[in-house]
Write a protein that holds these residues in place. Structure first.
Motif, mmCIF file in Angstrom:
data_model
loop_
_atom_site.group_PDB
_atom_site.id
_atom_site.type_symbol
_atom_site.label_atom_id
_atom_site.label_comp_id
_atom_site.label_asym_id
_atom_site.label_seq_id
_atom_site.Cartn_x
_atom_site.Cartn_y
_atom_site.Cartn_z
ATOM 1 N N MET A 1 12.602 4.517 -13.917
ATOM 2 C CA MET A 1 11.768 3.328 -13.737
ATOM 3 C C MET A 1 10.720 3.610 -12.660
ATOM 4 O O MET A 1 11.059 4.071 -11.572
ATOM 5 C CB MET A 1 12.645 2.140 -13.312
ATOM 6 N N PRO A 2 9.444 3.353 -12.925
ATOM 7 C CA PRO A 2 8.412 3.657 -11.937
ATOM 8 C C PRO A 2 8.517 2.765 -10.714
ATOM 9 O O PRO A 2 8.909 1.600 -10.811
ATOM 10 C CB PRO A 2 7.115 3.375 -12.709
ATOM 11 N N LYS A 3 8.215 3.325 -9.572
ATOM 12 C CA LYS A 3 8.177 2.546 -8.346
ATOM 13 C C LYS A 3 6.903 1.732 -8.307
ATOM 14 O O LYS A 3 5.814 2.262 -8.472
ATOM 15 C CB LYS A 3 8.256 3.469 -7.131
ATOM 16 N N ARG A 4 7.050 0.427 -8.109
ATOM 17 C CA ARG A 4 5.882 -0.462 -8.042
ATOM 18 C C ARG A 4 5.371 -0.448 -6.600
ATOM 19 O O ARG A 4 5.903 -1.114 -5.729
ATOM 20 C CB ARG A 4 6.276 -1.875 -8.462
ATOM 21 N N GLN A 5 4.318 0.316 -6.362
ATOM 22 C CA GLN A 5 3.887 0.554 -4.993
ATOM 23 C C GLN A 5 3.036 -0.579 -4.425
ATOM 24 O O GLN A 5 3.121 -0.903 -3.246
ATOM 25 C CB GLN A 5 3.099 1.871 -4.918
ATOM 26 N N THR A 6 2.192 -1.201 -5.257
ATOM 27 C CA THR A 6 1.287 -2.249 -4.774
ATOM 28 C C THR A 6 1.690 -3.579 -5.404
ATOM 29 O O THR A 6 1.679 -3.728 -6.627
ATOM 30 C CB THR A 6 -0.172 -1.924 -5.124
ATOM 31 N N ILE A 7 2.046 -4.537 -4.545
ATOM 32 C CA ILE A 7 2.656 -5.784 -5.004
ATOM 33 C C ILE A 7 1.853 -6.975 -4.506
ATOM 34 O O ILE A 7 1.602 -7.113 -3.304
ATOM 35 C CB ILE A 7 4.107 -5.884 -4.509
ATOM 36 N N LEU A 8 1.466 -7.831 -5.418
ATOM 37 C CA LEU A 8 0.770 -9.079 -5.085
ATOM 38 C C LEU A 8 1.791 -10.216 -5.106
ATOM 39 O O LEU A 8 2.554 -10.362 -6.063
ATOM 40 C CB LEU A 8 -0.352 -9.355 -6.092
ATOM 41 N N ILE A 9 1.790 -11.029 -4.046
ATOM 42 C CA ILE A 9 2.693 -12.180 -3.957
ATOM 43 C C ILE A 9 1.871 -13.423 -3.644
ATOM 44 O O ILE A 9 1.134 -13.449 -2.654
ATOM 45 C CB ILE A 9 3.762 -11.986 -2.861
ATOM 46 N N THR A 10 2.008 -14.451 -4.474
ATOM 47 C CA THR A 10 1.357 -15.723 -4.170
ATOM 48 C C THR A 10 2.319 -16.607 -3.376
ATOM 49 O O THR A 10 3.533 -16.406 -3.398
ATOM 50 C CB THR A 10 0.909 -16.453 -5.449
ATOM 51 N N GLY A 11 1.764 -17.581 -2.664
ATOM 52 C CA GLY A 11 2.601 -18.429 -1.817
ATOM 53 C C GLY A 11 3.313 -17.631 -0.755
ATOM 54 O O GLY A 11 4.477 -17.880 -0.422
ATOM 55 N N ALA A 12 2.607 -16.650 -0.169
ATOM 56 C CA ALA A 12 3.250 -15.673 0.725
ATOM 57 C C ALA A 12 3.242 -16.089 2.190
ATOM 58 O O ALA A 12 3.717 -15.330 3.035
ATOM 59 C CB ALA A 12 2.558 -14.311 0.580
ATOM 60 N N GLN A 83 -5.319 -0.620 -8.198
ATOM 61 C CA GLN A 83 -4.334 -0.979 -9.212
ATOM 62 C C GLN A 83 -3.341 -1.958 -8.607
ATOM 63 O O GLN A 83 -3.028 -1.892 -7.423
ATOM 64 C CB GLN A 83 -3.593 0.269 -9.707
ATOM 65 N N LEU A 84 -2.846 -2.889 -9.423
ATOM 66 C CA LEU A 84 -1.740 -3.757 -9.035
ATOM 67 C C LEU A 84 -0.544 -3.378 -9.892
ATOM 68 O O LEU A 84 -0.627 -3.377 -11.119
ATOM 69 C CB LEU A 84 -2.101 -5.233 -9.232
ATOM 70 N N ASP A 85 0.567 -3.060 -9.251
ATOM 71 C CA ASP A 85 1.753 -2.627 -9.980
ATOM 72 C C ASP A 85 2.706 -3.769 -10.301
ATOM 73 O O ASP A 85 3.447 -3.707 -11.279
ATOM 74 C CB ASP A 85 2.499 -1.560 -9.170
ATOM 75 N N ARG A 86 2.682 -4.786 -9.457
ATOM 76 C CA ARG A 86 3.573 -5.930 -9.672
ATOM 77 C C ARG A 86 2.899 -7.185 -9.129
ATOM 78 O O ARG A 86 2.292 -7.147 -8.051
ATOM 79 C CB ARG A 86 4.913 -5.705 -8.961
ATOM 80 N N VAL A 87 2.994 -8.277 -9.865
ATOM 81 C CA VAL A 87 2.521 -9.580 -9.401
ATOM 82 C C VAL A 87 3.702 -10.534 -9.435
ATOM 83 O O VAL A 87 4.379 -10.672 -10.460
ATOM 84 C CB VAL A 87 1.375 -10.123 -10.281
ATOM 85 N N MET A 126 -1.925 -10.871 -16.214
ATOM 86 C CA MET A 126 -1.832 -10.162 -17.487
ATOM 87 C C MET A 126 -3.175 -9.565 -17.910
ATOM 88 O O MET A 126 -3.208 -8.534 -18.589
ATOM 89 C CB MET A 126 -1.297 -11.100 -18.564
ATOM 90 N N GLU A 127 -4.262 -10.193 -17.516
ATOM 91 C CA GLU A 127 -5.585 -9.608 -17.777
ATOM 92 C C GLU A 127 -5.678 -8.231 -17.132
ATOM 93 O O GLU A 127 -6.146 -7.264 -17.747
ATOM 94 C CB GLU A 127 -6.665 -10.534 -17.210
ATOM 95 N N ILE A 128 -5.182 -8.141 -15.895
ATOM 96 C CA ILE A 128 -5.201 -6.867 -15.173
ATOM 97 C C ILE A 128 -4.219 -5.881 -15.787
ATOM 98 O O ILE A 128 -4.534 -4.703 -16.014
ATOM 99 C CB ILE A 128 -4.890 -7.110 -13.682
ATOM 100 N N PHE A 129 -3.010 -6.334 -16.085
ATOM 101 C CA PHE A 129 -1.989 -5.437 -16.631
ATOM 102 C C PHE A 129 -2.366 -4.909 -18.012
ATOM 103 O O PHE A 129 -2.110 -3.745 -18.333
ATOM 104 C CB PHE A 129 -0.644 -6.158 -16.700
ATOM 105 N N ARG A 130 -2.962 -5.754 -18.833
ATOM 106 C CA ARG A 130 -3.388 -5.287 -20.160
ATOM 107 C C ARG A 130 -4.474 -4.217 -20.036
ATOM 108 O O ARG A 130 -4.472 -3.230 -20.772
ATOM 109 C CB ARG A 130 -3.871 -6.458 -21.003
ATOM 110 N N ALA A 131 -5.394 -4.410 -19.087
ATOM 111 C CA ALA A 131 -6.453 -3.414 -18.883
ATOM 112 C C ALA A 131 -5.874 -2.102 -18.352
ATOM 113 O O ALA A 131 -6.319 -1.016 -18.727
ATOM 114 C CB ALA A 131 -7.505 -3.965 -17.920
ATOM 115 N N GLN A 132 -4.865 -2.193 -17.476
ATOM 116 C CA GLN A 132 -4.215 -1.000 -16.923
ATOM 117 C C GLN A 132 -3.227 -0.362 -17.910
ATOM 118 O O GLN A 132 -2.867 0.800 -17.752
ATOM 119 C CB GLN A 132 -3.403 -1.385 -15.673
ATOM 120 N N ASN A 133 -2.738 -1.186 -18.836
ATOM 121 C CA ASN A 133 -1.627 -0.814 -19.723
ATOM 122 C C ASN A 133 -0.367 -0.509 -18.918
ATOM 123 O O ASN A 133 0.423 0.372 -19.263
ATOM 124 C CB ASN A 133 -1.984 0.367 -20.618
#
Length: 250
Positions: A1-12, A83-87, A126-133
């Motif tokens: 499983m890939p390590k999600r290095q860059t993580i966006l969190i809302t309500g942080a 790149q965003l790896d996880r939102v 998902m707009e970002i993830f679809r573009a990144q695949n």
């Protein structure tokens, strides 16, 4: 499983979002943090960068009910980090009143924040993830989503159930793509949001709860009740017990 290095969190700026940010920073992940209270975000950024040299923390103001701003902020974070790896869609509201008691305003605000604003965040991610695949979208729902609940919880539970269904629908849409979806159902975790609620034997402190949340997110399951004990069992009873029992115990 890939390590999600860059993580966006809302309500942080508080509660579970702030706690998860601390946990991920300790794992040396880079963080894109957003919320309305930028003073608290800046204080959190200084704390995390001071404790974890080399960890990159970027903060931006975001009111999730400003839907255009949601897209602007997510895209800006993506451009900044490359790149965003996880939102993690975490921002939410807990207010509510019994239906028909004259507080449509409170229930509407909860519905708009917990579902419509969550939809905007999912669209932007998902707009970002679809573009990144690639990518991992995480939604923070609630154990309240397991069943329709009475009194002040009616609208809140409905929004969290709707959010969980939305996430499952997105997951169904990308099953064949390298994009993961996780729906988290937290139990009683002590936060500012739950501060006025009566303490129960099932409530865990913020730090313990956030460690459990991050551990569950890292496994990237389709769904997870957190902490697993006793909430997997509680969830089963909530789904299958008579409604009268659910109403008495809520």
């Amino acid at each position: 499983m890939p390590k999600r290095q860059t993580i966006l969190i809302t309500g942080a700026s508080s509660g579970l979002g702030e706690g998860m940010a601390r946990e991920f920073a300790a794992q040396r992940r880079h963080l894109a943090l957003c919320a309305r209270r930028t003073d608290r975000l800046l204080a959190l950024k200084a704390e995390l960068e001071g404790q974890h040299p080399g960890v990159r923390v970027s903060v931006r103001a975001l009111d999730v009910n400003d839907h255009a701003q949601v897209f602007e902020v997510f895209r800006a974070f993506k451009d900044e980090f490359g790149q965003l790896d996880r939102v993690i869609v975490n921002a939410g509201l807990g207010k509510g009143q019994p239906i028909g008691k004259g507080r449509f305003d409170a229930n509407l605000q909860t519905a708009q924040t917990n579902f419509i604003a969550a939809l905007a965040q999912c669209e932007a991610a998902m707009e970002i993830f679809r573009a990144q695949n690639s990518g991992h979208l995480v939604g923070i729902s609630s154990m309240s989503a397991m069943r329709g609940l009475p009194r002040n919880l009616s609208t809140y539970a409905a929004t969290k159930a709707g959010f969980a269904a939305l996430l499952e629908g997105i997951r169904a849409d990308v099953l064949r793509l390298p994009i993961k979806l996780t729906t988290i159902f937290p139990g009683y975790i002590e936060t500012e949001l739950s501060g006025k609620a009566a303490k129960t034997p099932l409530m865990v402190d913020t730090a313990s709860g956030c460690r459990a949340l991050v551990a569950a997110i890292e496994r990237e399951p389709a769904t997870a009740c957190v902490p697993a004990w006793p909430w997997v069992l509680v969830g089963w009873f909530m789904r299958h017990a008579p409604l009268a029992w659910v109403a008495r115990t809520s």
